[in-house]
Design an enzyme around this catalytic site. Structure first.
Site, short mmCIF file in Angstrom:
data_model
loop_
_atom_site.label_atom_id
_atom_site.label_comp_id
_atom_site.label_asym_id
_atom_site.label_seq_id
_atom_site.Cartn_x
_atom_site.Cartn_y
_atom_site.Cartn_z
N GLU A 176 -2.78 2.51 -3.33
CA GLU A 176 -1.97 3.25 -2.35
C GLU A 176 -2.85 4.29 -1.66
OE1 GLU A 176 1.88 5.30 -3.52
OE2 GLU A 176 0.80 6.97 -2.62
N ARG A 179 5.73 2.05 1.39
CA ARG A 179 4.40 2.69 1.53
C ARG A 179 3.59 2.08 2.68
NH1 ARG A 179 6.94 5.31 -1.76
NH2 ARG A 179 6.10 6.29 -3.65
N SER A 224 0.29 8.57 -7.27
CA SER A 224 0.12 7.16 -7.68
C SER A 224 -1.12 6.60 -7.01
CB SER A 224 1.33 6.33 -7.24
OG SER A 224 2.53 6.83 -7.76
P1 FAD Z 1 -3.95 12.93 3.88
O1 FAD Z 1 -4.31 12.62 2.46
O2 FAD Z 1 -4.66 14.06 4.52
O3 FAD Z 1 -4.13 11.63 4.75
C1 FAD Z 1 -3.61 10.39 4.30
C2 FAD Z 1 -3.87 9.32 5.39
O4 FAD Z 1 -3.11 9.62 6.55
C3 FAD Z 1 -5.33 9.29 5.86
O5 FAD Z 1 -5.64 7.95 6.17
C4 FAD Z 1 -5.31 10.15 7.11
O6 FAD Z 1 -6.36 9.85 8.01
C5 FAD Z 1 -3.96 9.82 7.69
N1 FAD Z 1 -3.38 10.92 8.45
C6 FAD Z 1 -3.11 12.17 7.99
N2 FAD Z 1 -2.51 12.91 8.94
C7 FAD Z 1 -2.41 12.12 10.04
C8 FAD Z 1 -1.88 12.30 11.35
N3 FAD Z 1 -1.35 13.46 11.74
N4 FAD Z 1 -1.94 11.27 12.23
C9 FAD Z 1 -2.49 10.09 11.86
N5 FAD Z 1 -3.01 9.85 10.63
C10 FAD Z 1 -2.96 10.85 9.73
N6 FAD Z 1 3.53 9.95 -1.91
C11 FAD Z 1 4.77 9.40 -1.88
O7 FAD Z 1 5.08 8.60 -1.00
N7 FAD Z 1 5.69 9.72 -2.83
C12 FAD Z 1 5.43 10.59 -3.83
O8 FAD Z 1 6.30 10.85 -4.66
C13 FAD Z 1 4.14 11.19 -3.88
N8 FAD Z 1 3.82 12.05 -4.88
C14 FAD Z 1 2.57 12.60 -4.92
C15 FAD Z 1 2.28 13.50 -5.96
C16 FAD Z 1 1.03 14.09 -6.04
C17 FAD Z 1 0.73 15.06 -7.17
C18 FAD Z 1 0.04 13.80 -5.06
C19 FAD Z 1 -1.30 14.47 -5.12
C20 FAD Z 1 0.33 12.89 -4.03
C21 FAD Z 1 1.59 12.28 -3.96
N9 FAD Z 1 1.93 11.37 -2.94
C22 FAD Z 1 3.20 10.83 -2.88
C23 FAD Z 1 0.93 10.96 -1.94
C24 FAD Z 1 0.80 11.95 -0.76
O9 FAD Z 1 1.38 13.17 -1.05
C25 FAD Z 1 1.44 11.40 0.52
O10 FAD Z 1 0.84 10.16 0.87
C26 FAD Z 1 1.31 12.35 1.69
O11 FAD Z 1 2.12 11.92 2.77
C27 FAD Z 1 -0.12 12.53 2.17
O12 FAD Z 1 -0.15 13.59 3.11
P2 FAD Z 1 -1.49 14.35 3.48
O13 FAD Z 1 -1.20 15.26 4.61
O14 FAD Z 1 -2.09 14.96 2.27
O15 FAD Z 1 -2.38 13.13 3.99
N1 EPU Z 2 5.83 3.83 -16.89
C1 EPU Z 2 5.00 3.39 -17.91
N2 EPU Z 2 3.94 4.18 -18.26
C2 EPU Z 2 3.69 5.38 -17.65
C3 EPU Z 2 4.54 5.84 -16.64
C4 EPU Z 2 5.60 5.03 -16.26
O1 EPU Z 2 5.20 2.33 -18.48
O2 EPU Z 2 2.69 6.00 -18.03
C5 EPU Z 2 6.93 2.96 -16.46
C6 EPU Z 2 8.27 3.33 -17.09
O3 EPU Z 2 8.94 2.13 -17.33
C7 EPU Z 2 8.97 4.08 -15.97
C8 EPU Z 2 8.45 3.37 -14.74
O4 EPU Z 2 7.10 3.05 -15.06
O5 EPU Z 2 10.35 3.96 -16.05
C9 EPU Z 2 8.51 4.18 -13.46
O6 EPU Z 2 7.80 5.40 -13.63
P1 EPU Z 2 8.05 6.67 -12.68
O7 EPU Z 2 9.51 6.95 -12.62
O8 EPU Z 2 7.14 7.74 -13.13
O9 EPU Z 2 7.69 6.14 -11.24
P2 EPU Z 2 6.45 5.32 -10.67
O10 EPU Z 2 6.90 3.92 -10.38
O11 EPU Z 2 5.25 5.45 -11.56
C10 EPU Z 2 7.05 5.83 -8.19
C11 EPU Z 2 6.28 6.24 -6.97
C12 EPU Z 2 6.04 7.75 -7.00
C13 EPU Z 2 7.39 8.44 -6.98
C14 EPU Z 2 8.18 8.01 -8.20
C15 EPU Z 2 9.59 8.57 -8.22
C16 EPU Z 2 4.91 4.37 -6.24
C17 EPU Z 2 3.56 3.78 -6.19
N3 EPU Z 2 5.02 5.52 -6.91
O12 EPU Z 2 6.21 6.09 -9.31
O13 EPU Z 2 5.32 8.10 -5.81
O14 EPU Z 2 7.24 9.85 -6.99
O15 EPU Z 2 8.28 6.56 -8.24
O16 EPU Z 2 10.38 7.93 -7.27
O17 EPU Z 2 5.86 3.81 -5.69
C18 EPU Z 2 3.10 8.35 -4.97
O18 EPU Z 2 3.40 7.46 -4.16
O19 EPU Z 2 1.99 8.94 -4.97
C19 EPU Z 2 4.09 8.74 -5.97
C20 EPU Z 2 3.85 9.66 -6.91
#
Ligand code: FAD
Ligand code: EPU
Length: 343
Positions: free
Chosen positions: A339, A169, A244
């Site tokens: 994050e 991240r 997250s």
């Molecule tokens: P924004 O929220 O618009 O911007 C994020 C940051 O990046 C800001 O600081 C912004 O200024 C900067 N930025 C945006 N675009 C640019 C650009 N073109 N150039 C320079 N800076 C820029 N993340 C994960 O890694 N894994 C996941 O599994 C994951 N699951 C998610 C699930 C949900 C339901 C949600 C809501 C979010 C999740 N995220 C996850 C977080 C998010 O989707 C990512 O961080 C994504 O890359 C953000 O993209 P955005 O375009 O919405 O960025």
């Molecule tokens: N768990 C709990 N309580 C909960 C949920 C999860 O105890 O309410 C524990 C369980 O042990 C579970 C473990 O956490 O096995 C991991 O949970 P999960 O698989 O849901 O993944 P996460 O660690 O919570 C991370 C990333 C996600 C990504 C998933 C799948 C980060 C900060 N988050 O979540 O990314 O989608 O793994 O790979 O690394 C994001 O970055 O926004 C994001 C959603």
């Protein structure tokens, strides 16, 4: 090229997945690097603090933004090169394309490598900022290079993988180069012959539930991941959230062993230099899962996700985040780090 226009006092509510009703003093969209360069030359823009906005899925607004929000709408998806020797192709994506749209494009073109990152919200241009990751894959695995415009000069610079300094991240664009570059396009090296990774979490069992026991296709892996994600994470269209809220902390082996004595159920995954533990587990075991105060709280199925049930204020969600950090520190001696980008 369109002449870029500046709007004033624009509500950001529909531009962030938390659904926070903050306002931007100035707001403009750009659909090409030329439009962006023209915007950056406007005196009002030059003088103002700048926020580059993609899909707003990793942002929490705690107050109105007194500067200028620049919304990235650079489109374009194309295969730019086939390399038959290595069985790979280069795909170039405009930074304003949706990330999941790129994943679908790749699958449509029979290219694999990013299917495990299906359904992550947001734009392609924001994805390198935090080296998005999920289900055993990270953006850096298929990343070739990106182009970004330097805000102070308007010059476009190319960054290869090493120059991006990717980590969990993390990238240079969140660290030493924060707020200095705007990503305009990203190029990925994808595979003609799939090398699928179904070892992470529930992917294999979900494929079995779908009736696929052997040899899944990249599209089937994508579908399995979409199904897992839908079951675990709240849909921002229904409940405001930014995924997250905190990163999963990486502990030293010593600290992990110590905690494991007191909490034998604490999960942990080895990483170079220590053990990564799920922040969700620490938050849940500090009593926060499902906690609700009026319109905001902690999701009842995923303790790592803070939510806006309706008209929450960003500052209240931020205050809750700090309470959670303090209580996890007091109970486990572990420091959580957001994050989400807090504005
Ligand atoms: P924004 O929220 O618009 O911007 C994020 C940051 O990046 C800001 O600081 C912004 O200024 C900067 N930025 C945006 N675009 C640019 C650009 N073109 N150039 C320079 N800076 C820029 N993340 C994960 O890694 N894994 C996941 O599994 C994951 N699951 C998610 C699930 C949900 C339901 C949600 C809501 C979010 C999740 N995220 C996850 C977080 C998010 O989707 C990512 O961080 C994504 O890359 C953000 O993209 P955005 O375009 O919405 O960025
Ligand atoms: N768990 C709990 N309580 C909960 C949920 C999860 O105890 O309410 C524990 C369980 O042990 C579970 C473990 O956490 O096995 C991991 O949970 P999960 O698989 O849901 O993944 P996460 O660690 O919570 C991370 C990333 C996600 C990504 C998933 C799948 C980060 C900060 N988050 O979540 O990314 O989608 O793994 O790979 O690394 C994001 O970055 O926004 C994001 C959603």
């Amino acid at each position: 090229m369109r002449t870029p226009t500046l709007e004033t006092n624009v509500s950001l509510r529909s531009y962030n997945t938390f659904g926070i009703d903050a306002h931007a003093r100035l707001f403009a969209r750009f659909a090409s690097a030329e439009e962006l360069r023209a915007l950056l030359q406007l005196p009002d823009v030059q003088q103002a603090e700048k926020l580059i906005l993609g899909g707003g899925s990793n942002l929490l607004f705690t107050k109105d933004f007194e500067g200028v929000v620049l919304k990235n709408e650079i489109r374009g998806l194309e295969i730019t090169e086939e390399d038959t020797a290595s069985g790979t192709a280069l795909v170039r994506a405009g930074a304003g394309e949706s990330w999941h749209g790129l994943v679908q494009f790749a699958l449509d073109q029979d290219l694999s490598g990013i299917e495990n990152l299906s359904l992550i919200p947001g734009t392609v241009g924001a994805a390198p900022l935090q080296n998005i990751g999920a289900y055993g894959a990270e953006l850096q695995d298929t990343f070739e290079y990106l182009e970004a415009m330097e805000i102070s000069t308007g010059a476009v610079r190319t960054f290869d993988r090493a120059a991006c300094g990717f980590g969990y991240r993390e990238s240079v664009f969140k660290g030493p180069l924060k707020n200095q570059f705007i990503v305009t396009s990203v190029v990925f090296r994808l595979l003609r012959e799939a090398r699928l990774n179904v070892s992470y979490g529930a992917i294999a069992t979900t494929l079995q539930d779908m009736g696929i026991d052997t040899d899944p296709t990249p599209r089937q892996v994508s579908e399995a991941i979409i199904s897992i994600r839908r079951s675990k994470l709240p849909d921002p269209a229904e409940i405001g959230n930014a995924g997250s809220f905190f990163k999963n902390p990486e502990l030293s082996q010593h600290k992990y062993d110590e905690l494991k004595v007191a909490y034998p159920d604490l999960p942990g995954y080895p990483v170079p230099g220590g053990v990564k533990v799920p922040a969700a587990w620490l938050i849940e075991h500090s009593g926060w899962k499902g906690h609700r105060r009026g319109d905001y709280g902690v999701h009842d199925r995923q303790a790592l996700v803070l939510v806006n049930h309706g008209a929450a204020r960003g500052a209240d969600i931020q205050a809750l985040a700090y309470e959670i950090i303090a209580s996890v520190r007091a109970k486990f001696g572990v420091e959580l780090h957001p994050e989400v980008n807090i504005m």
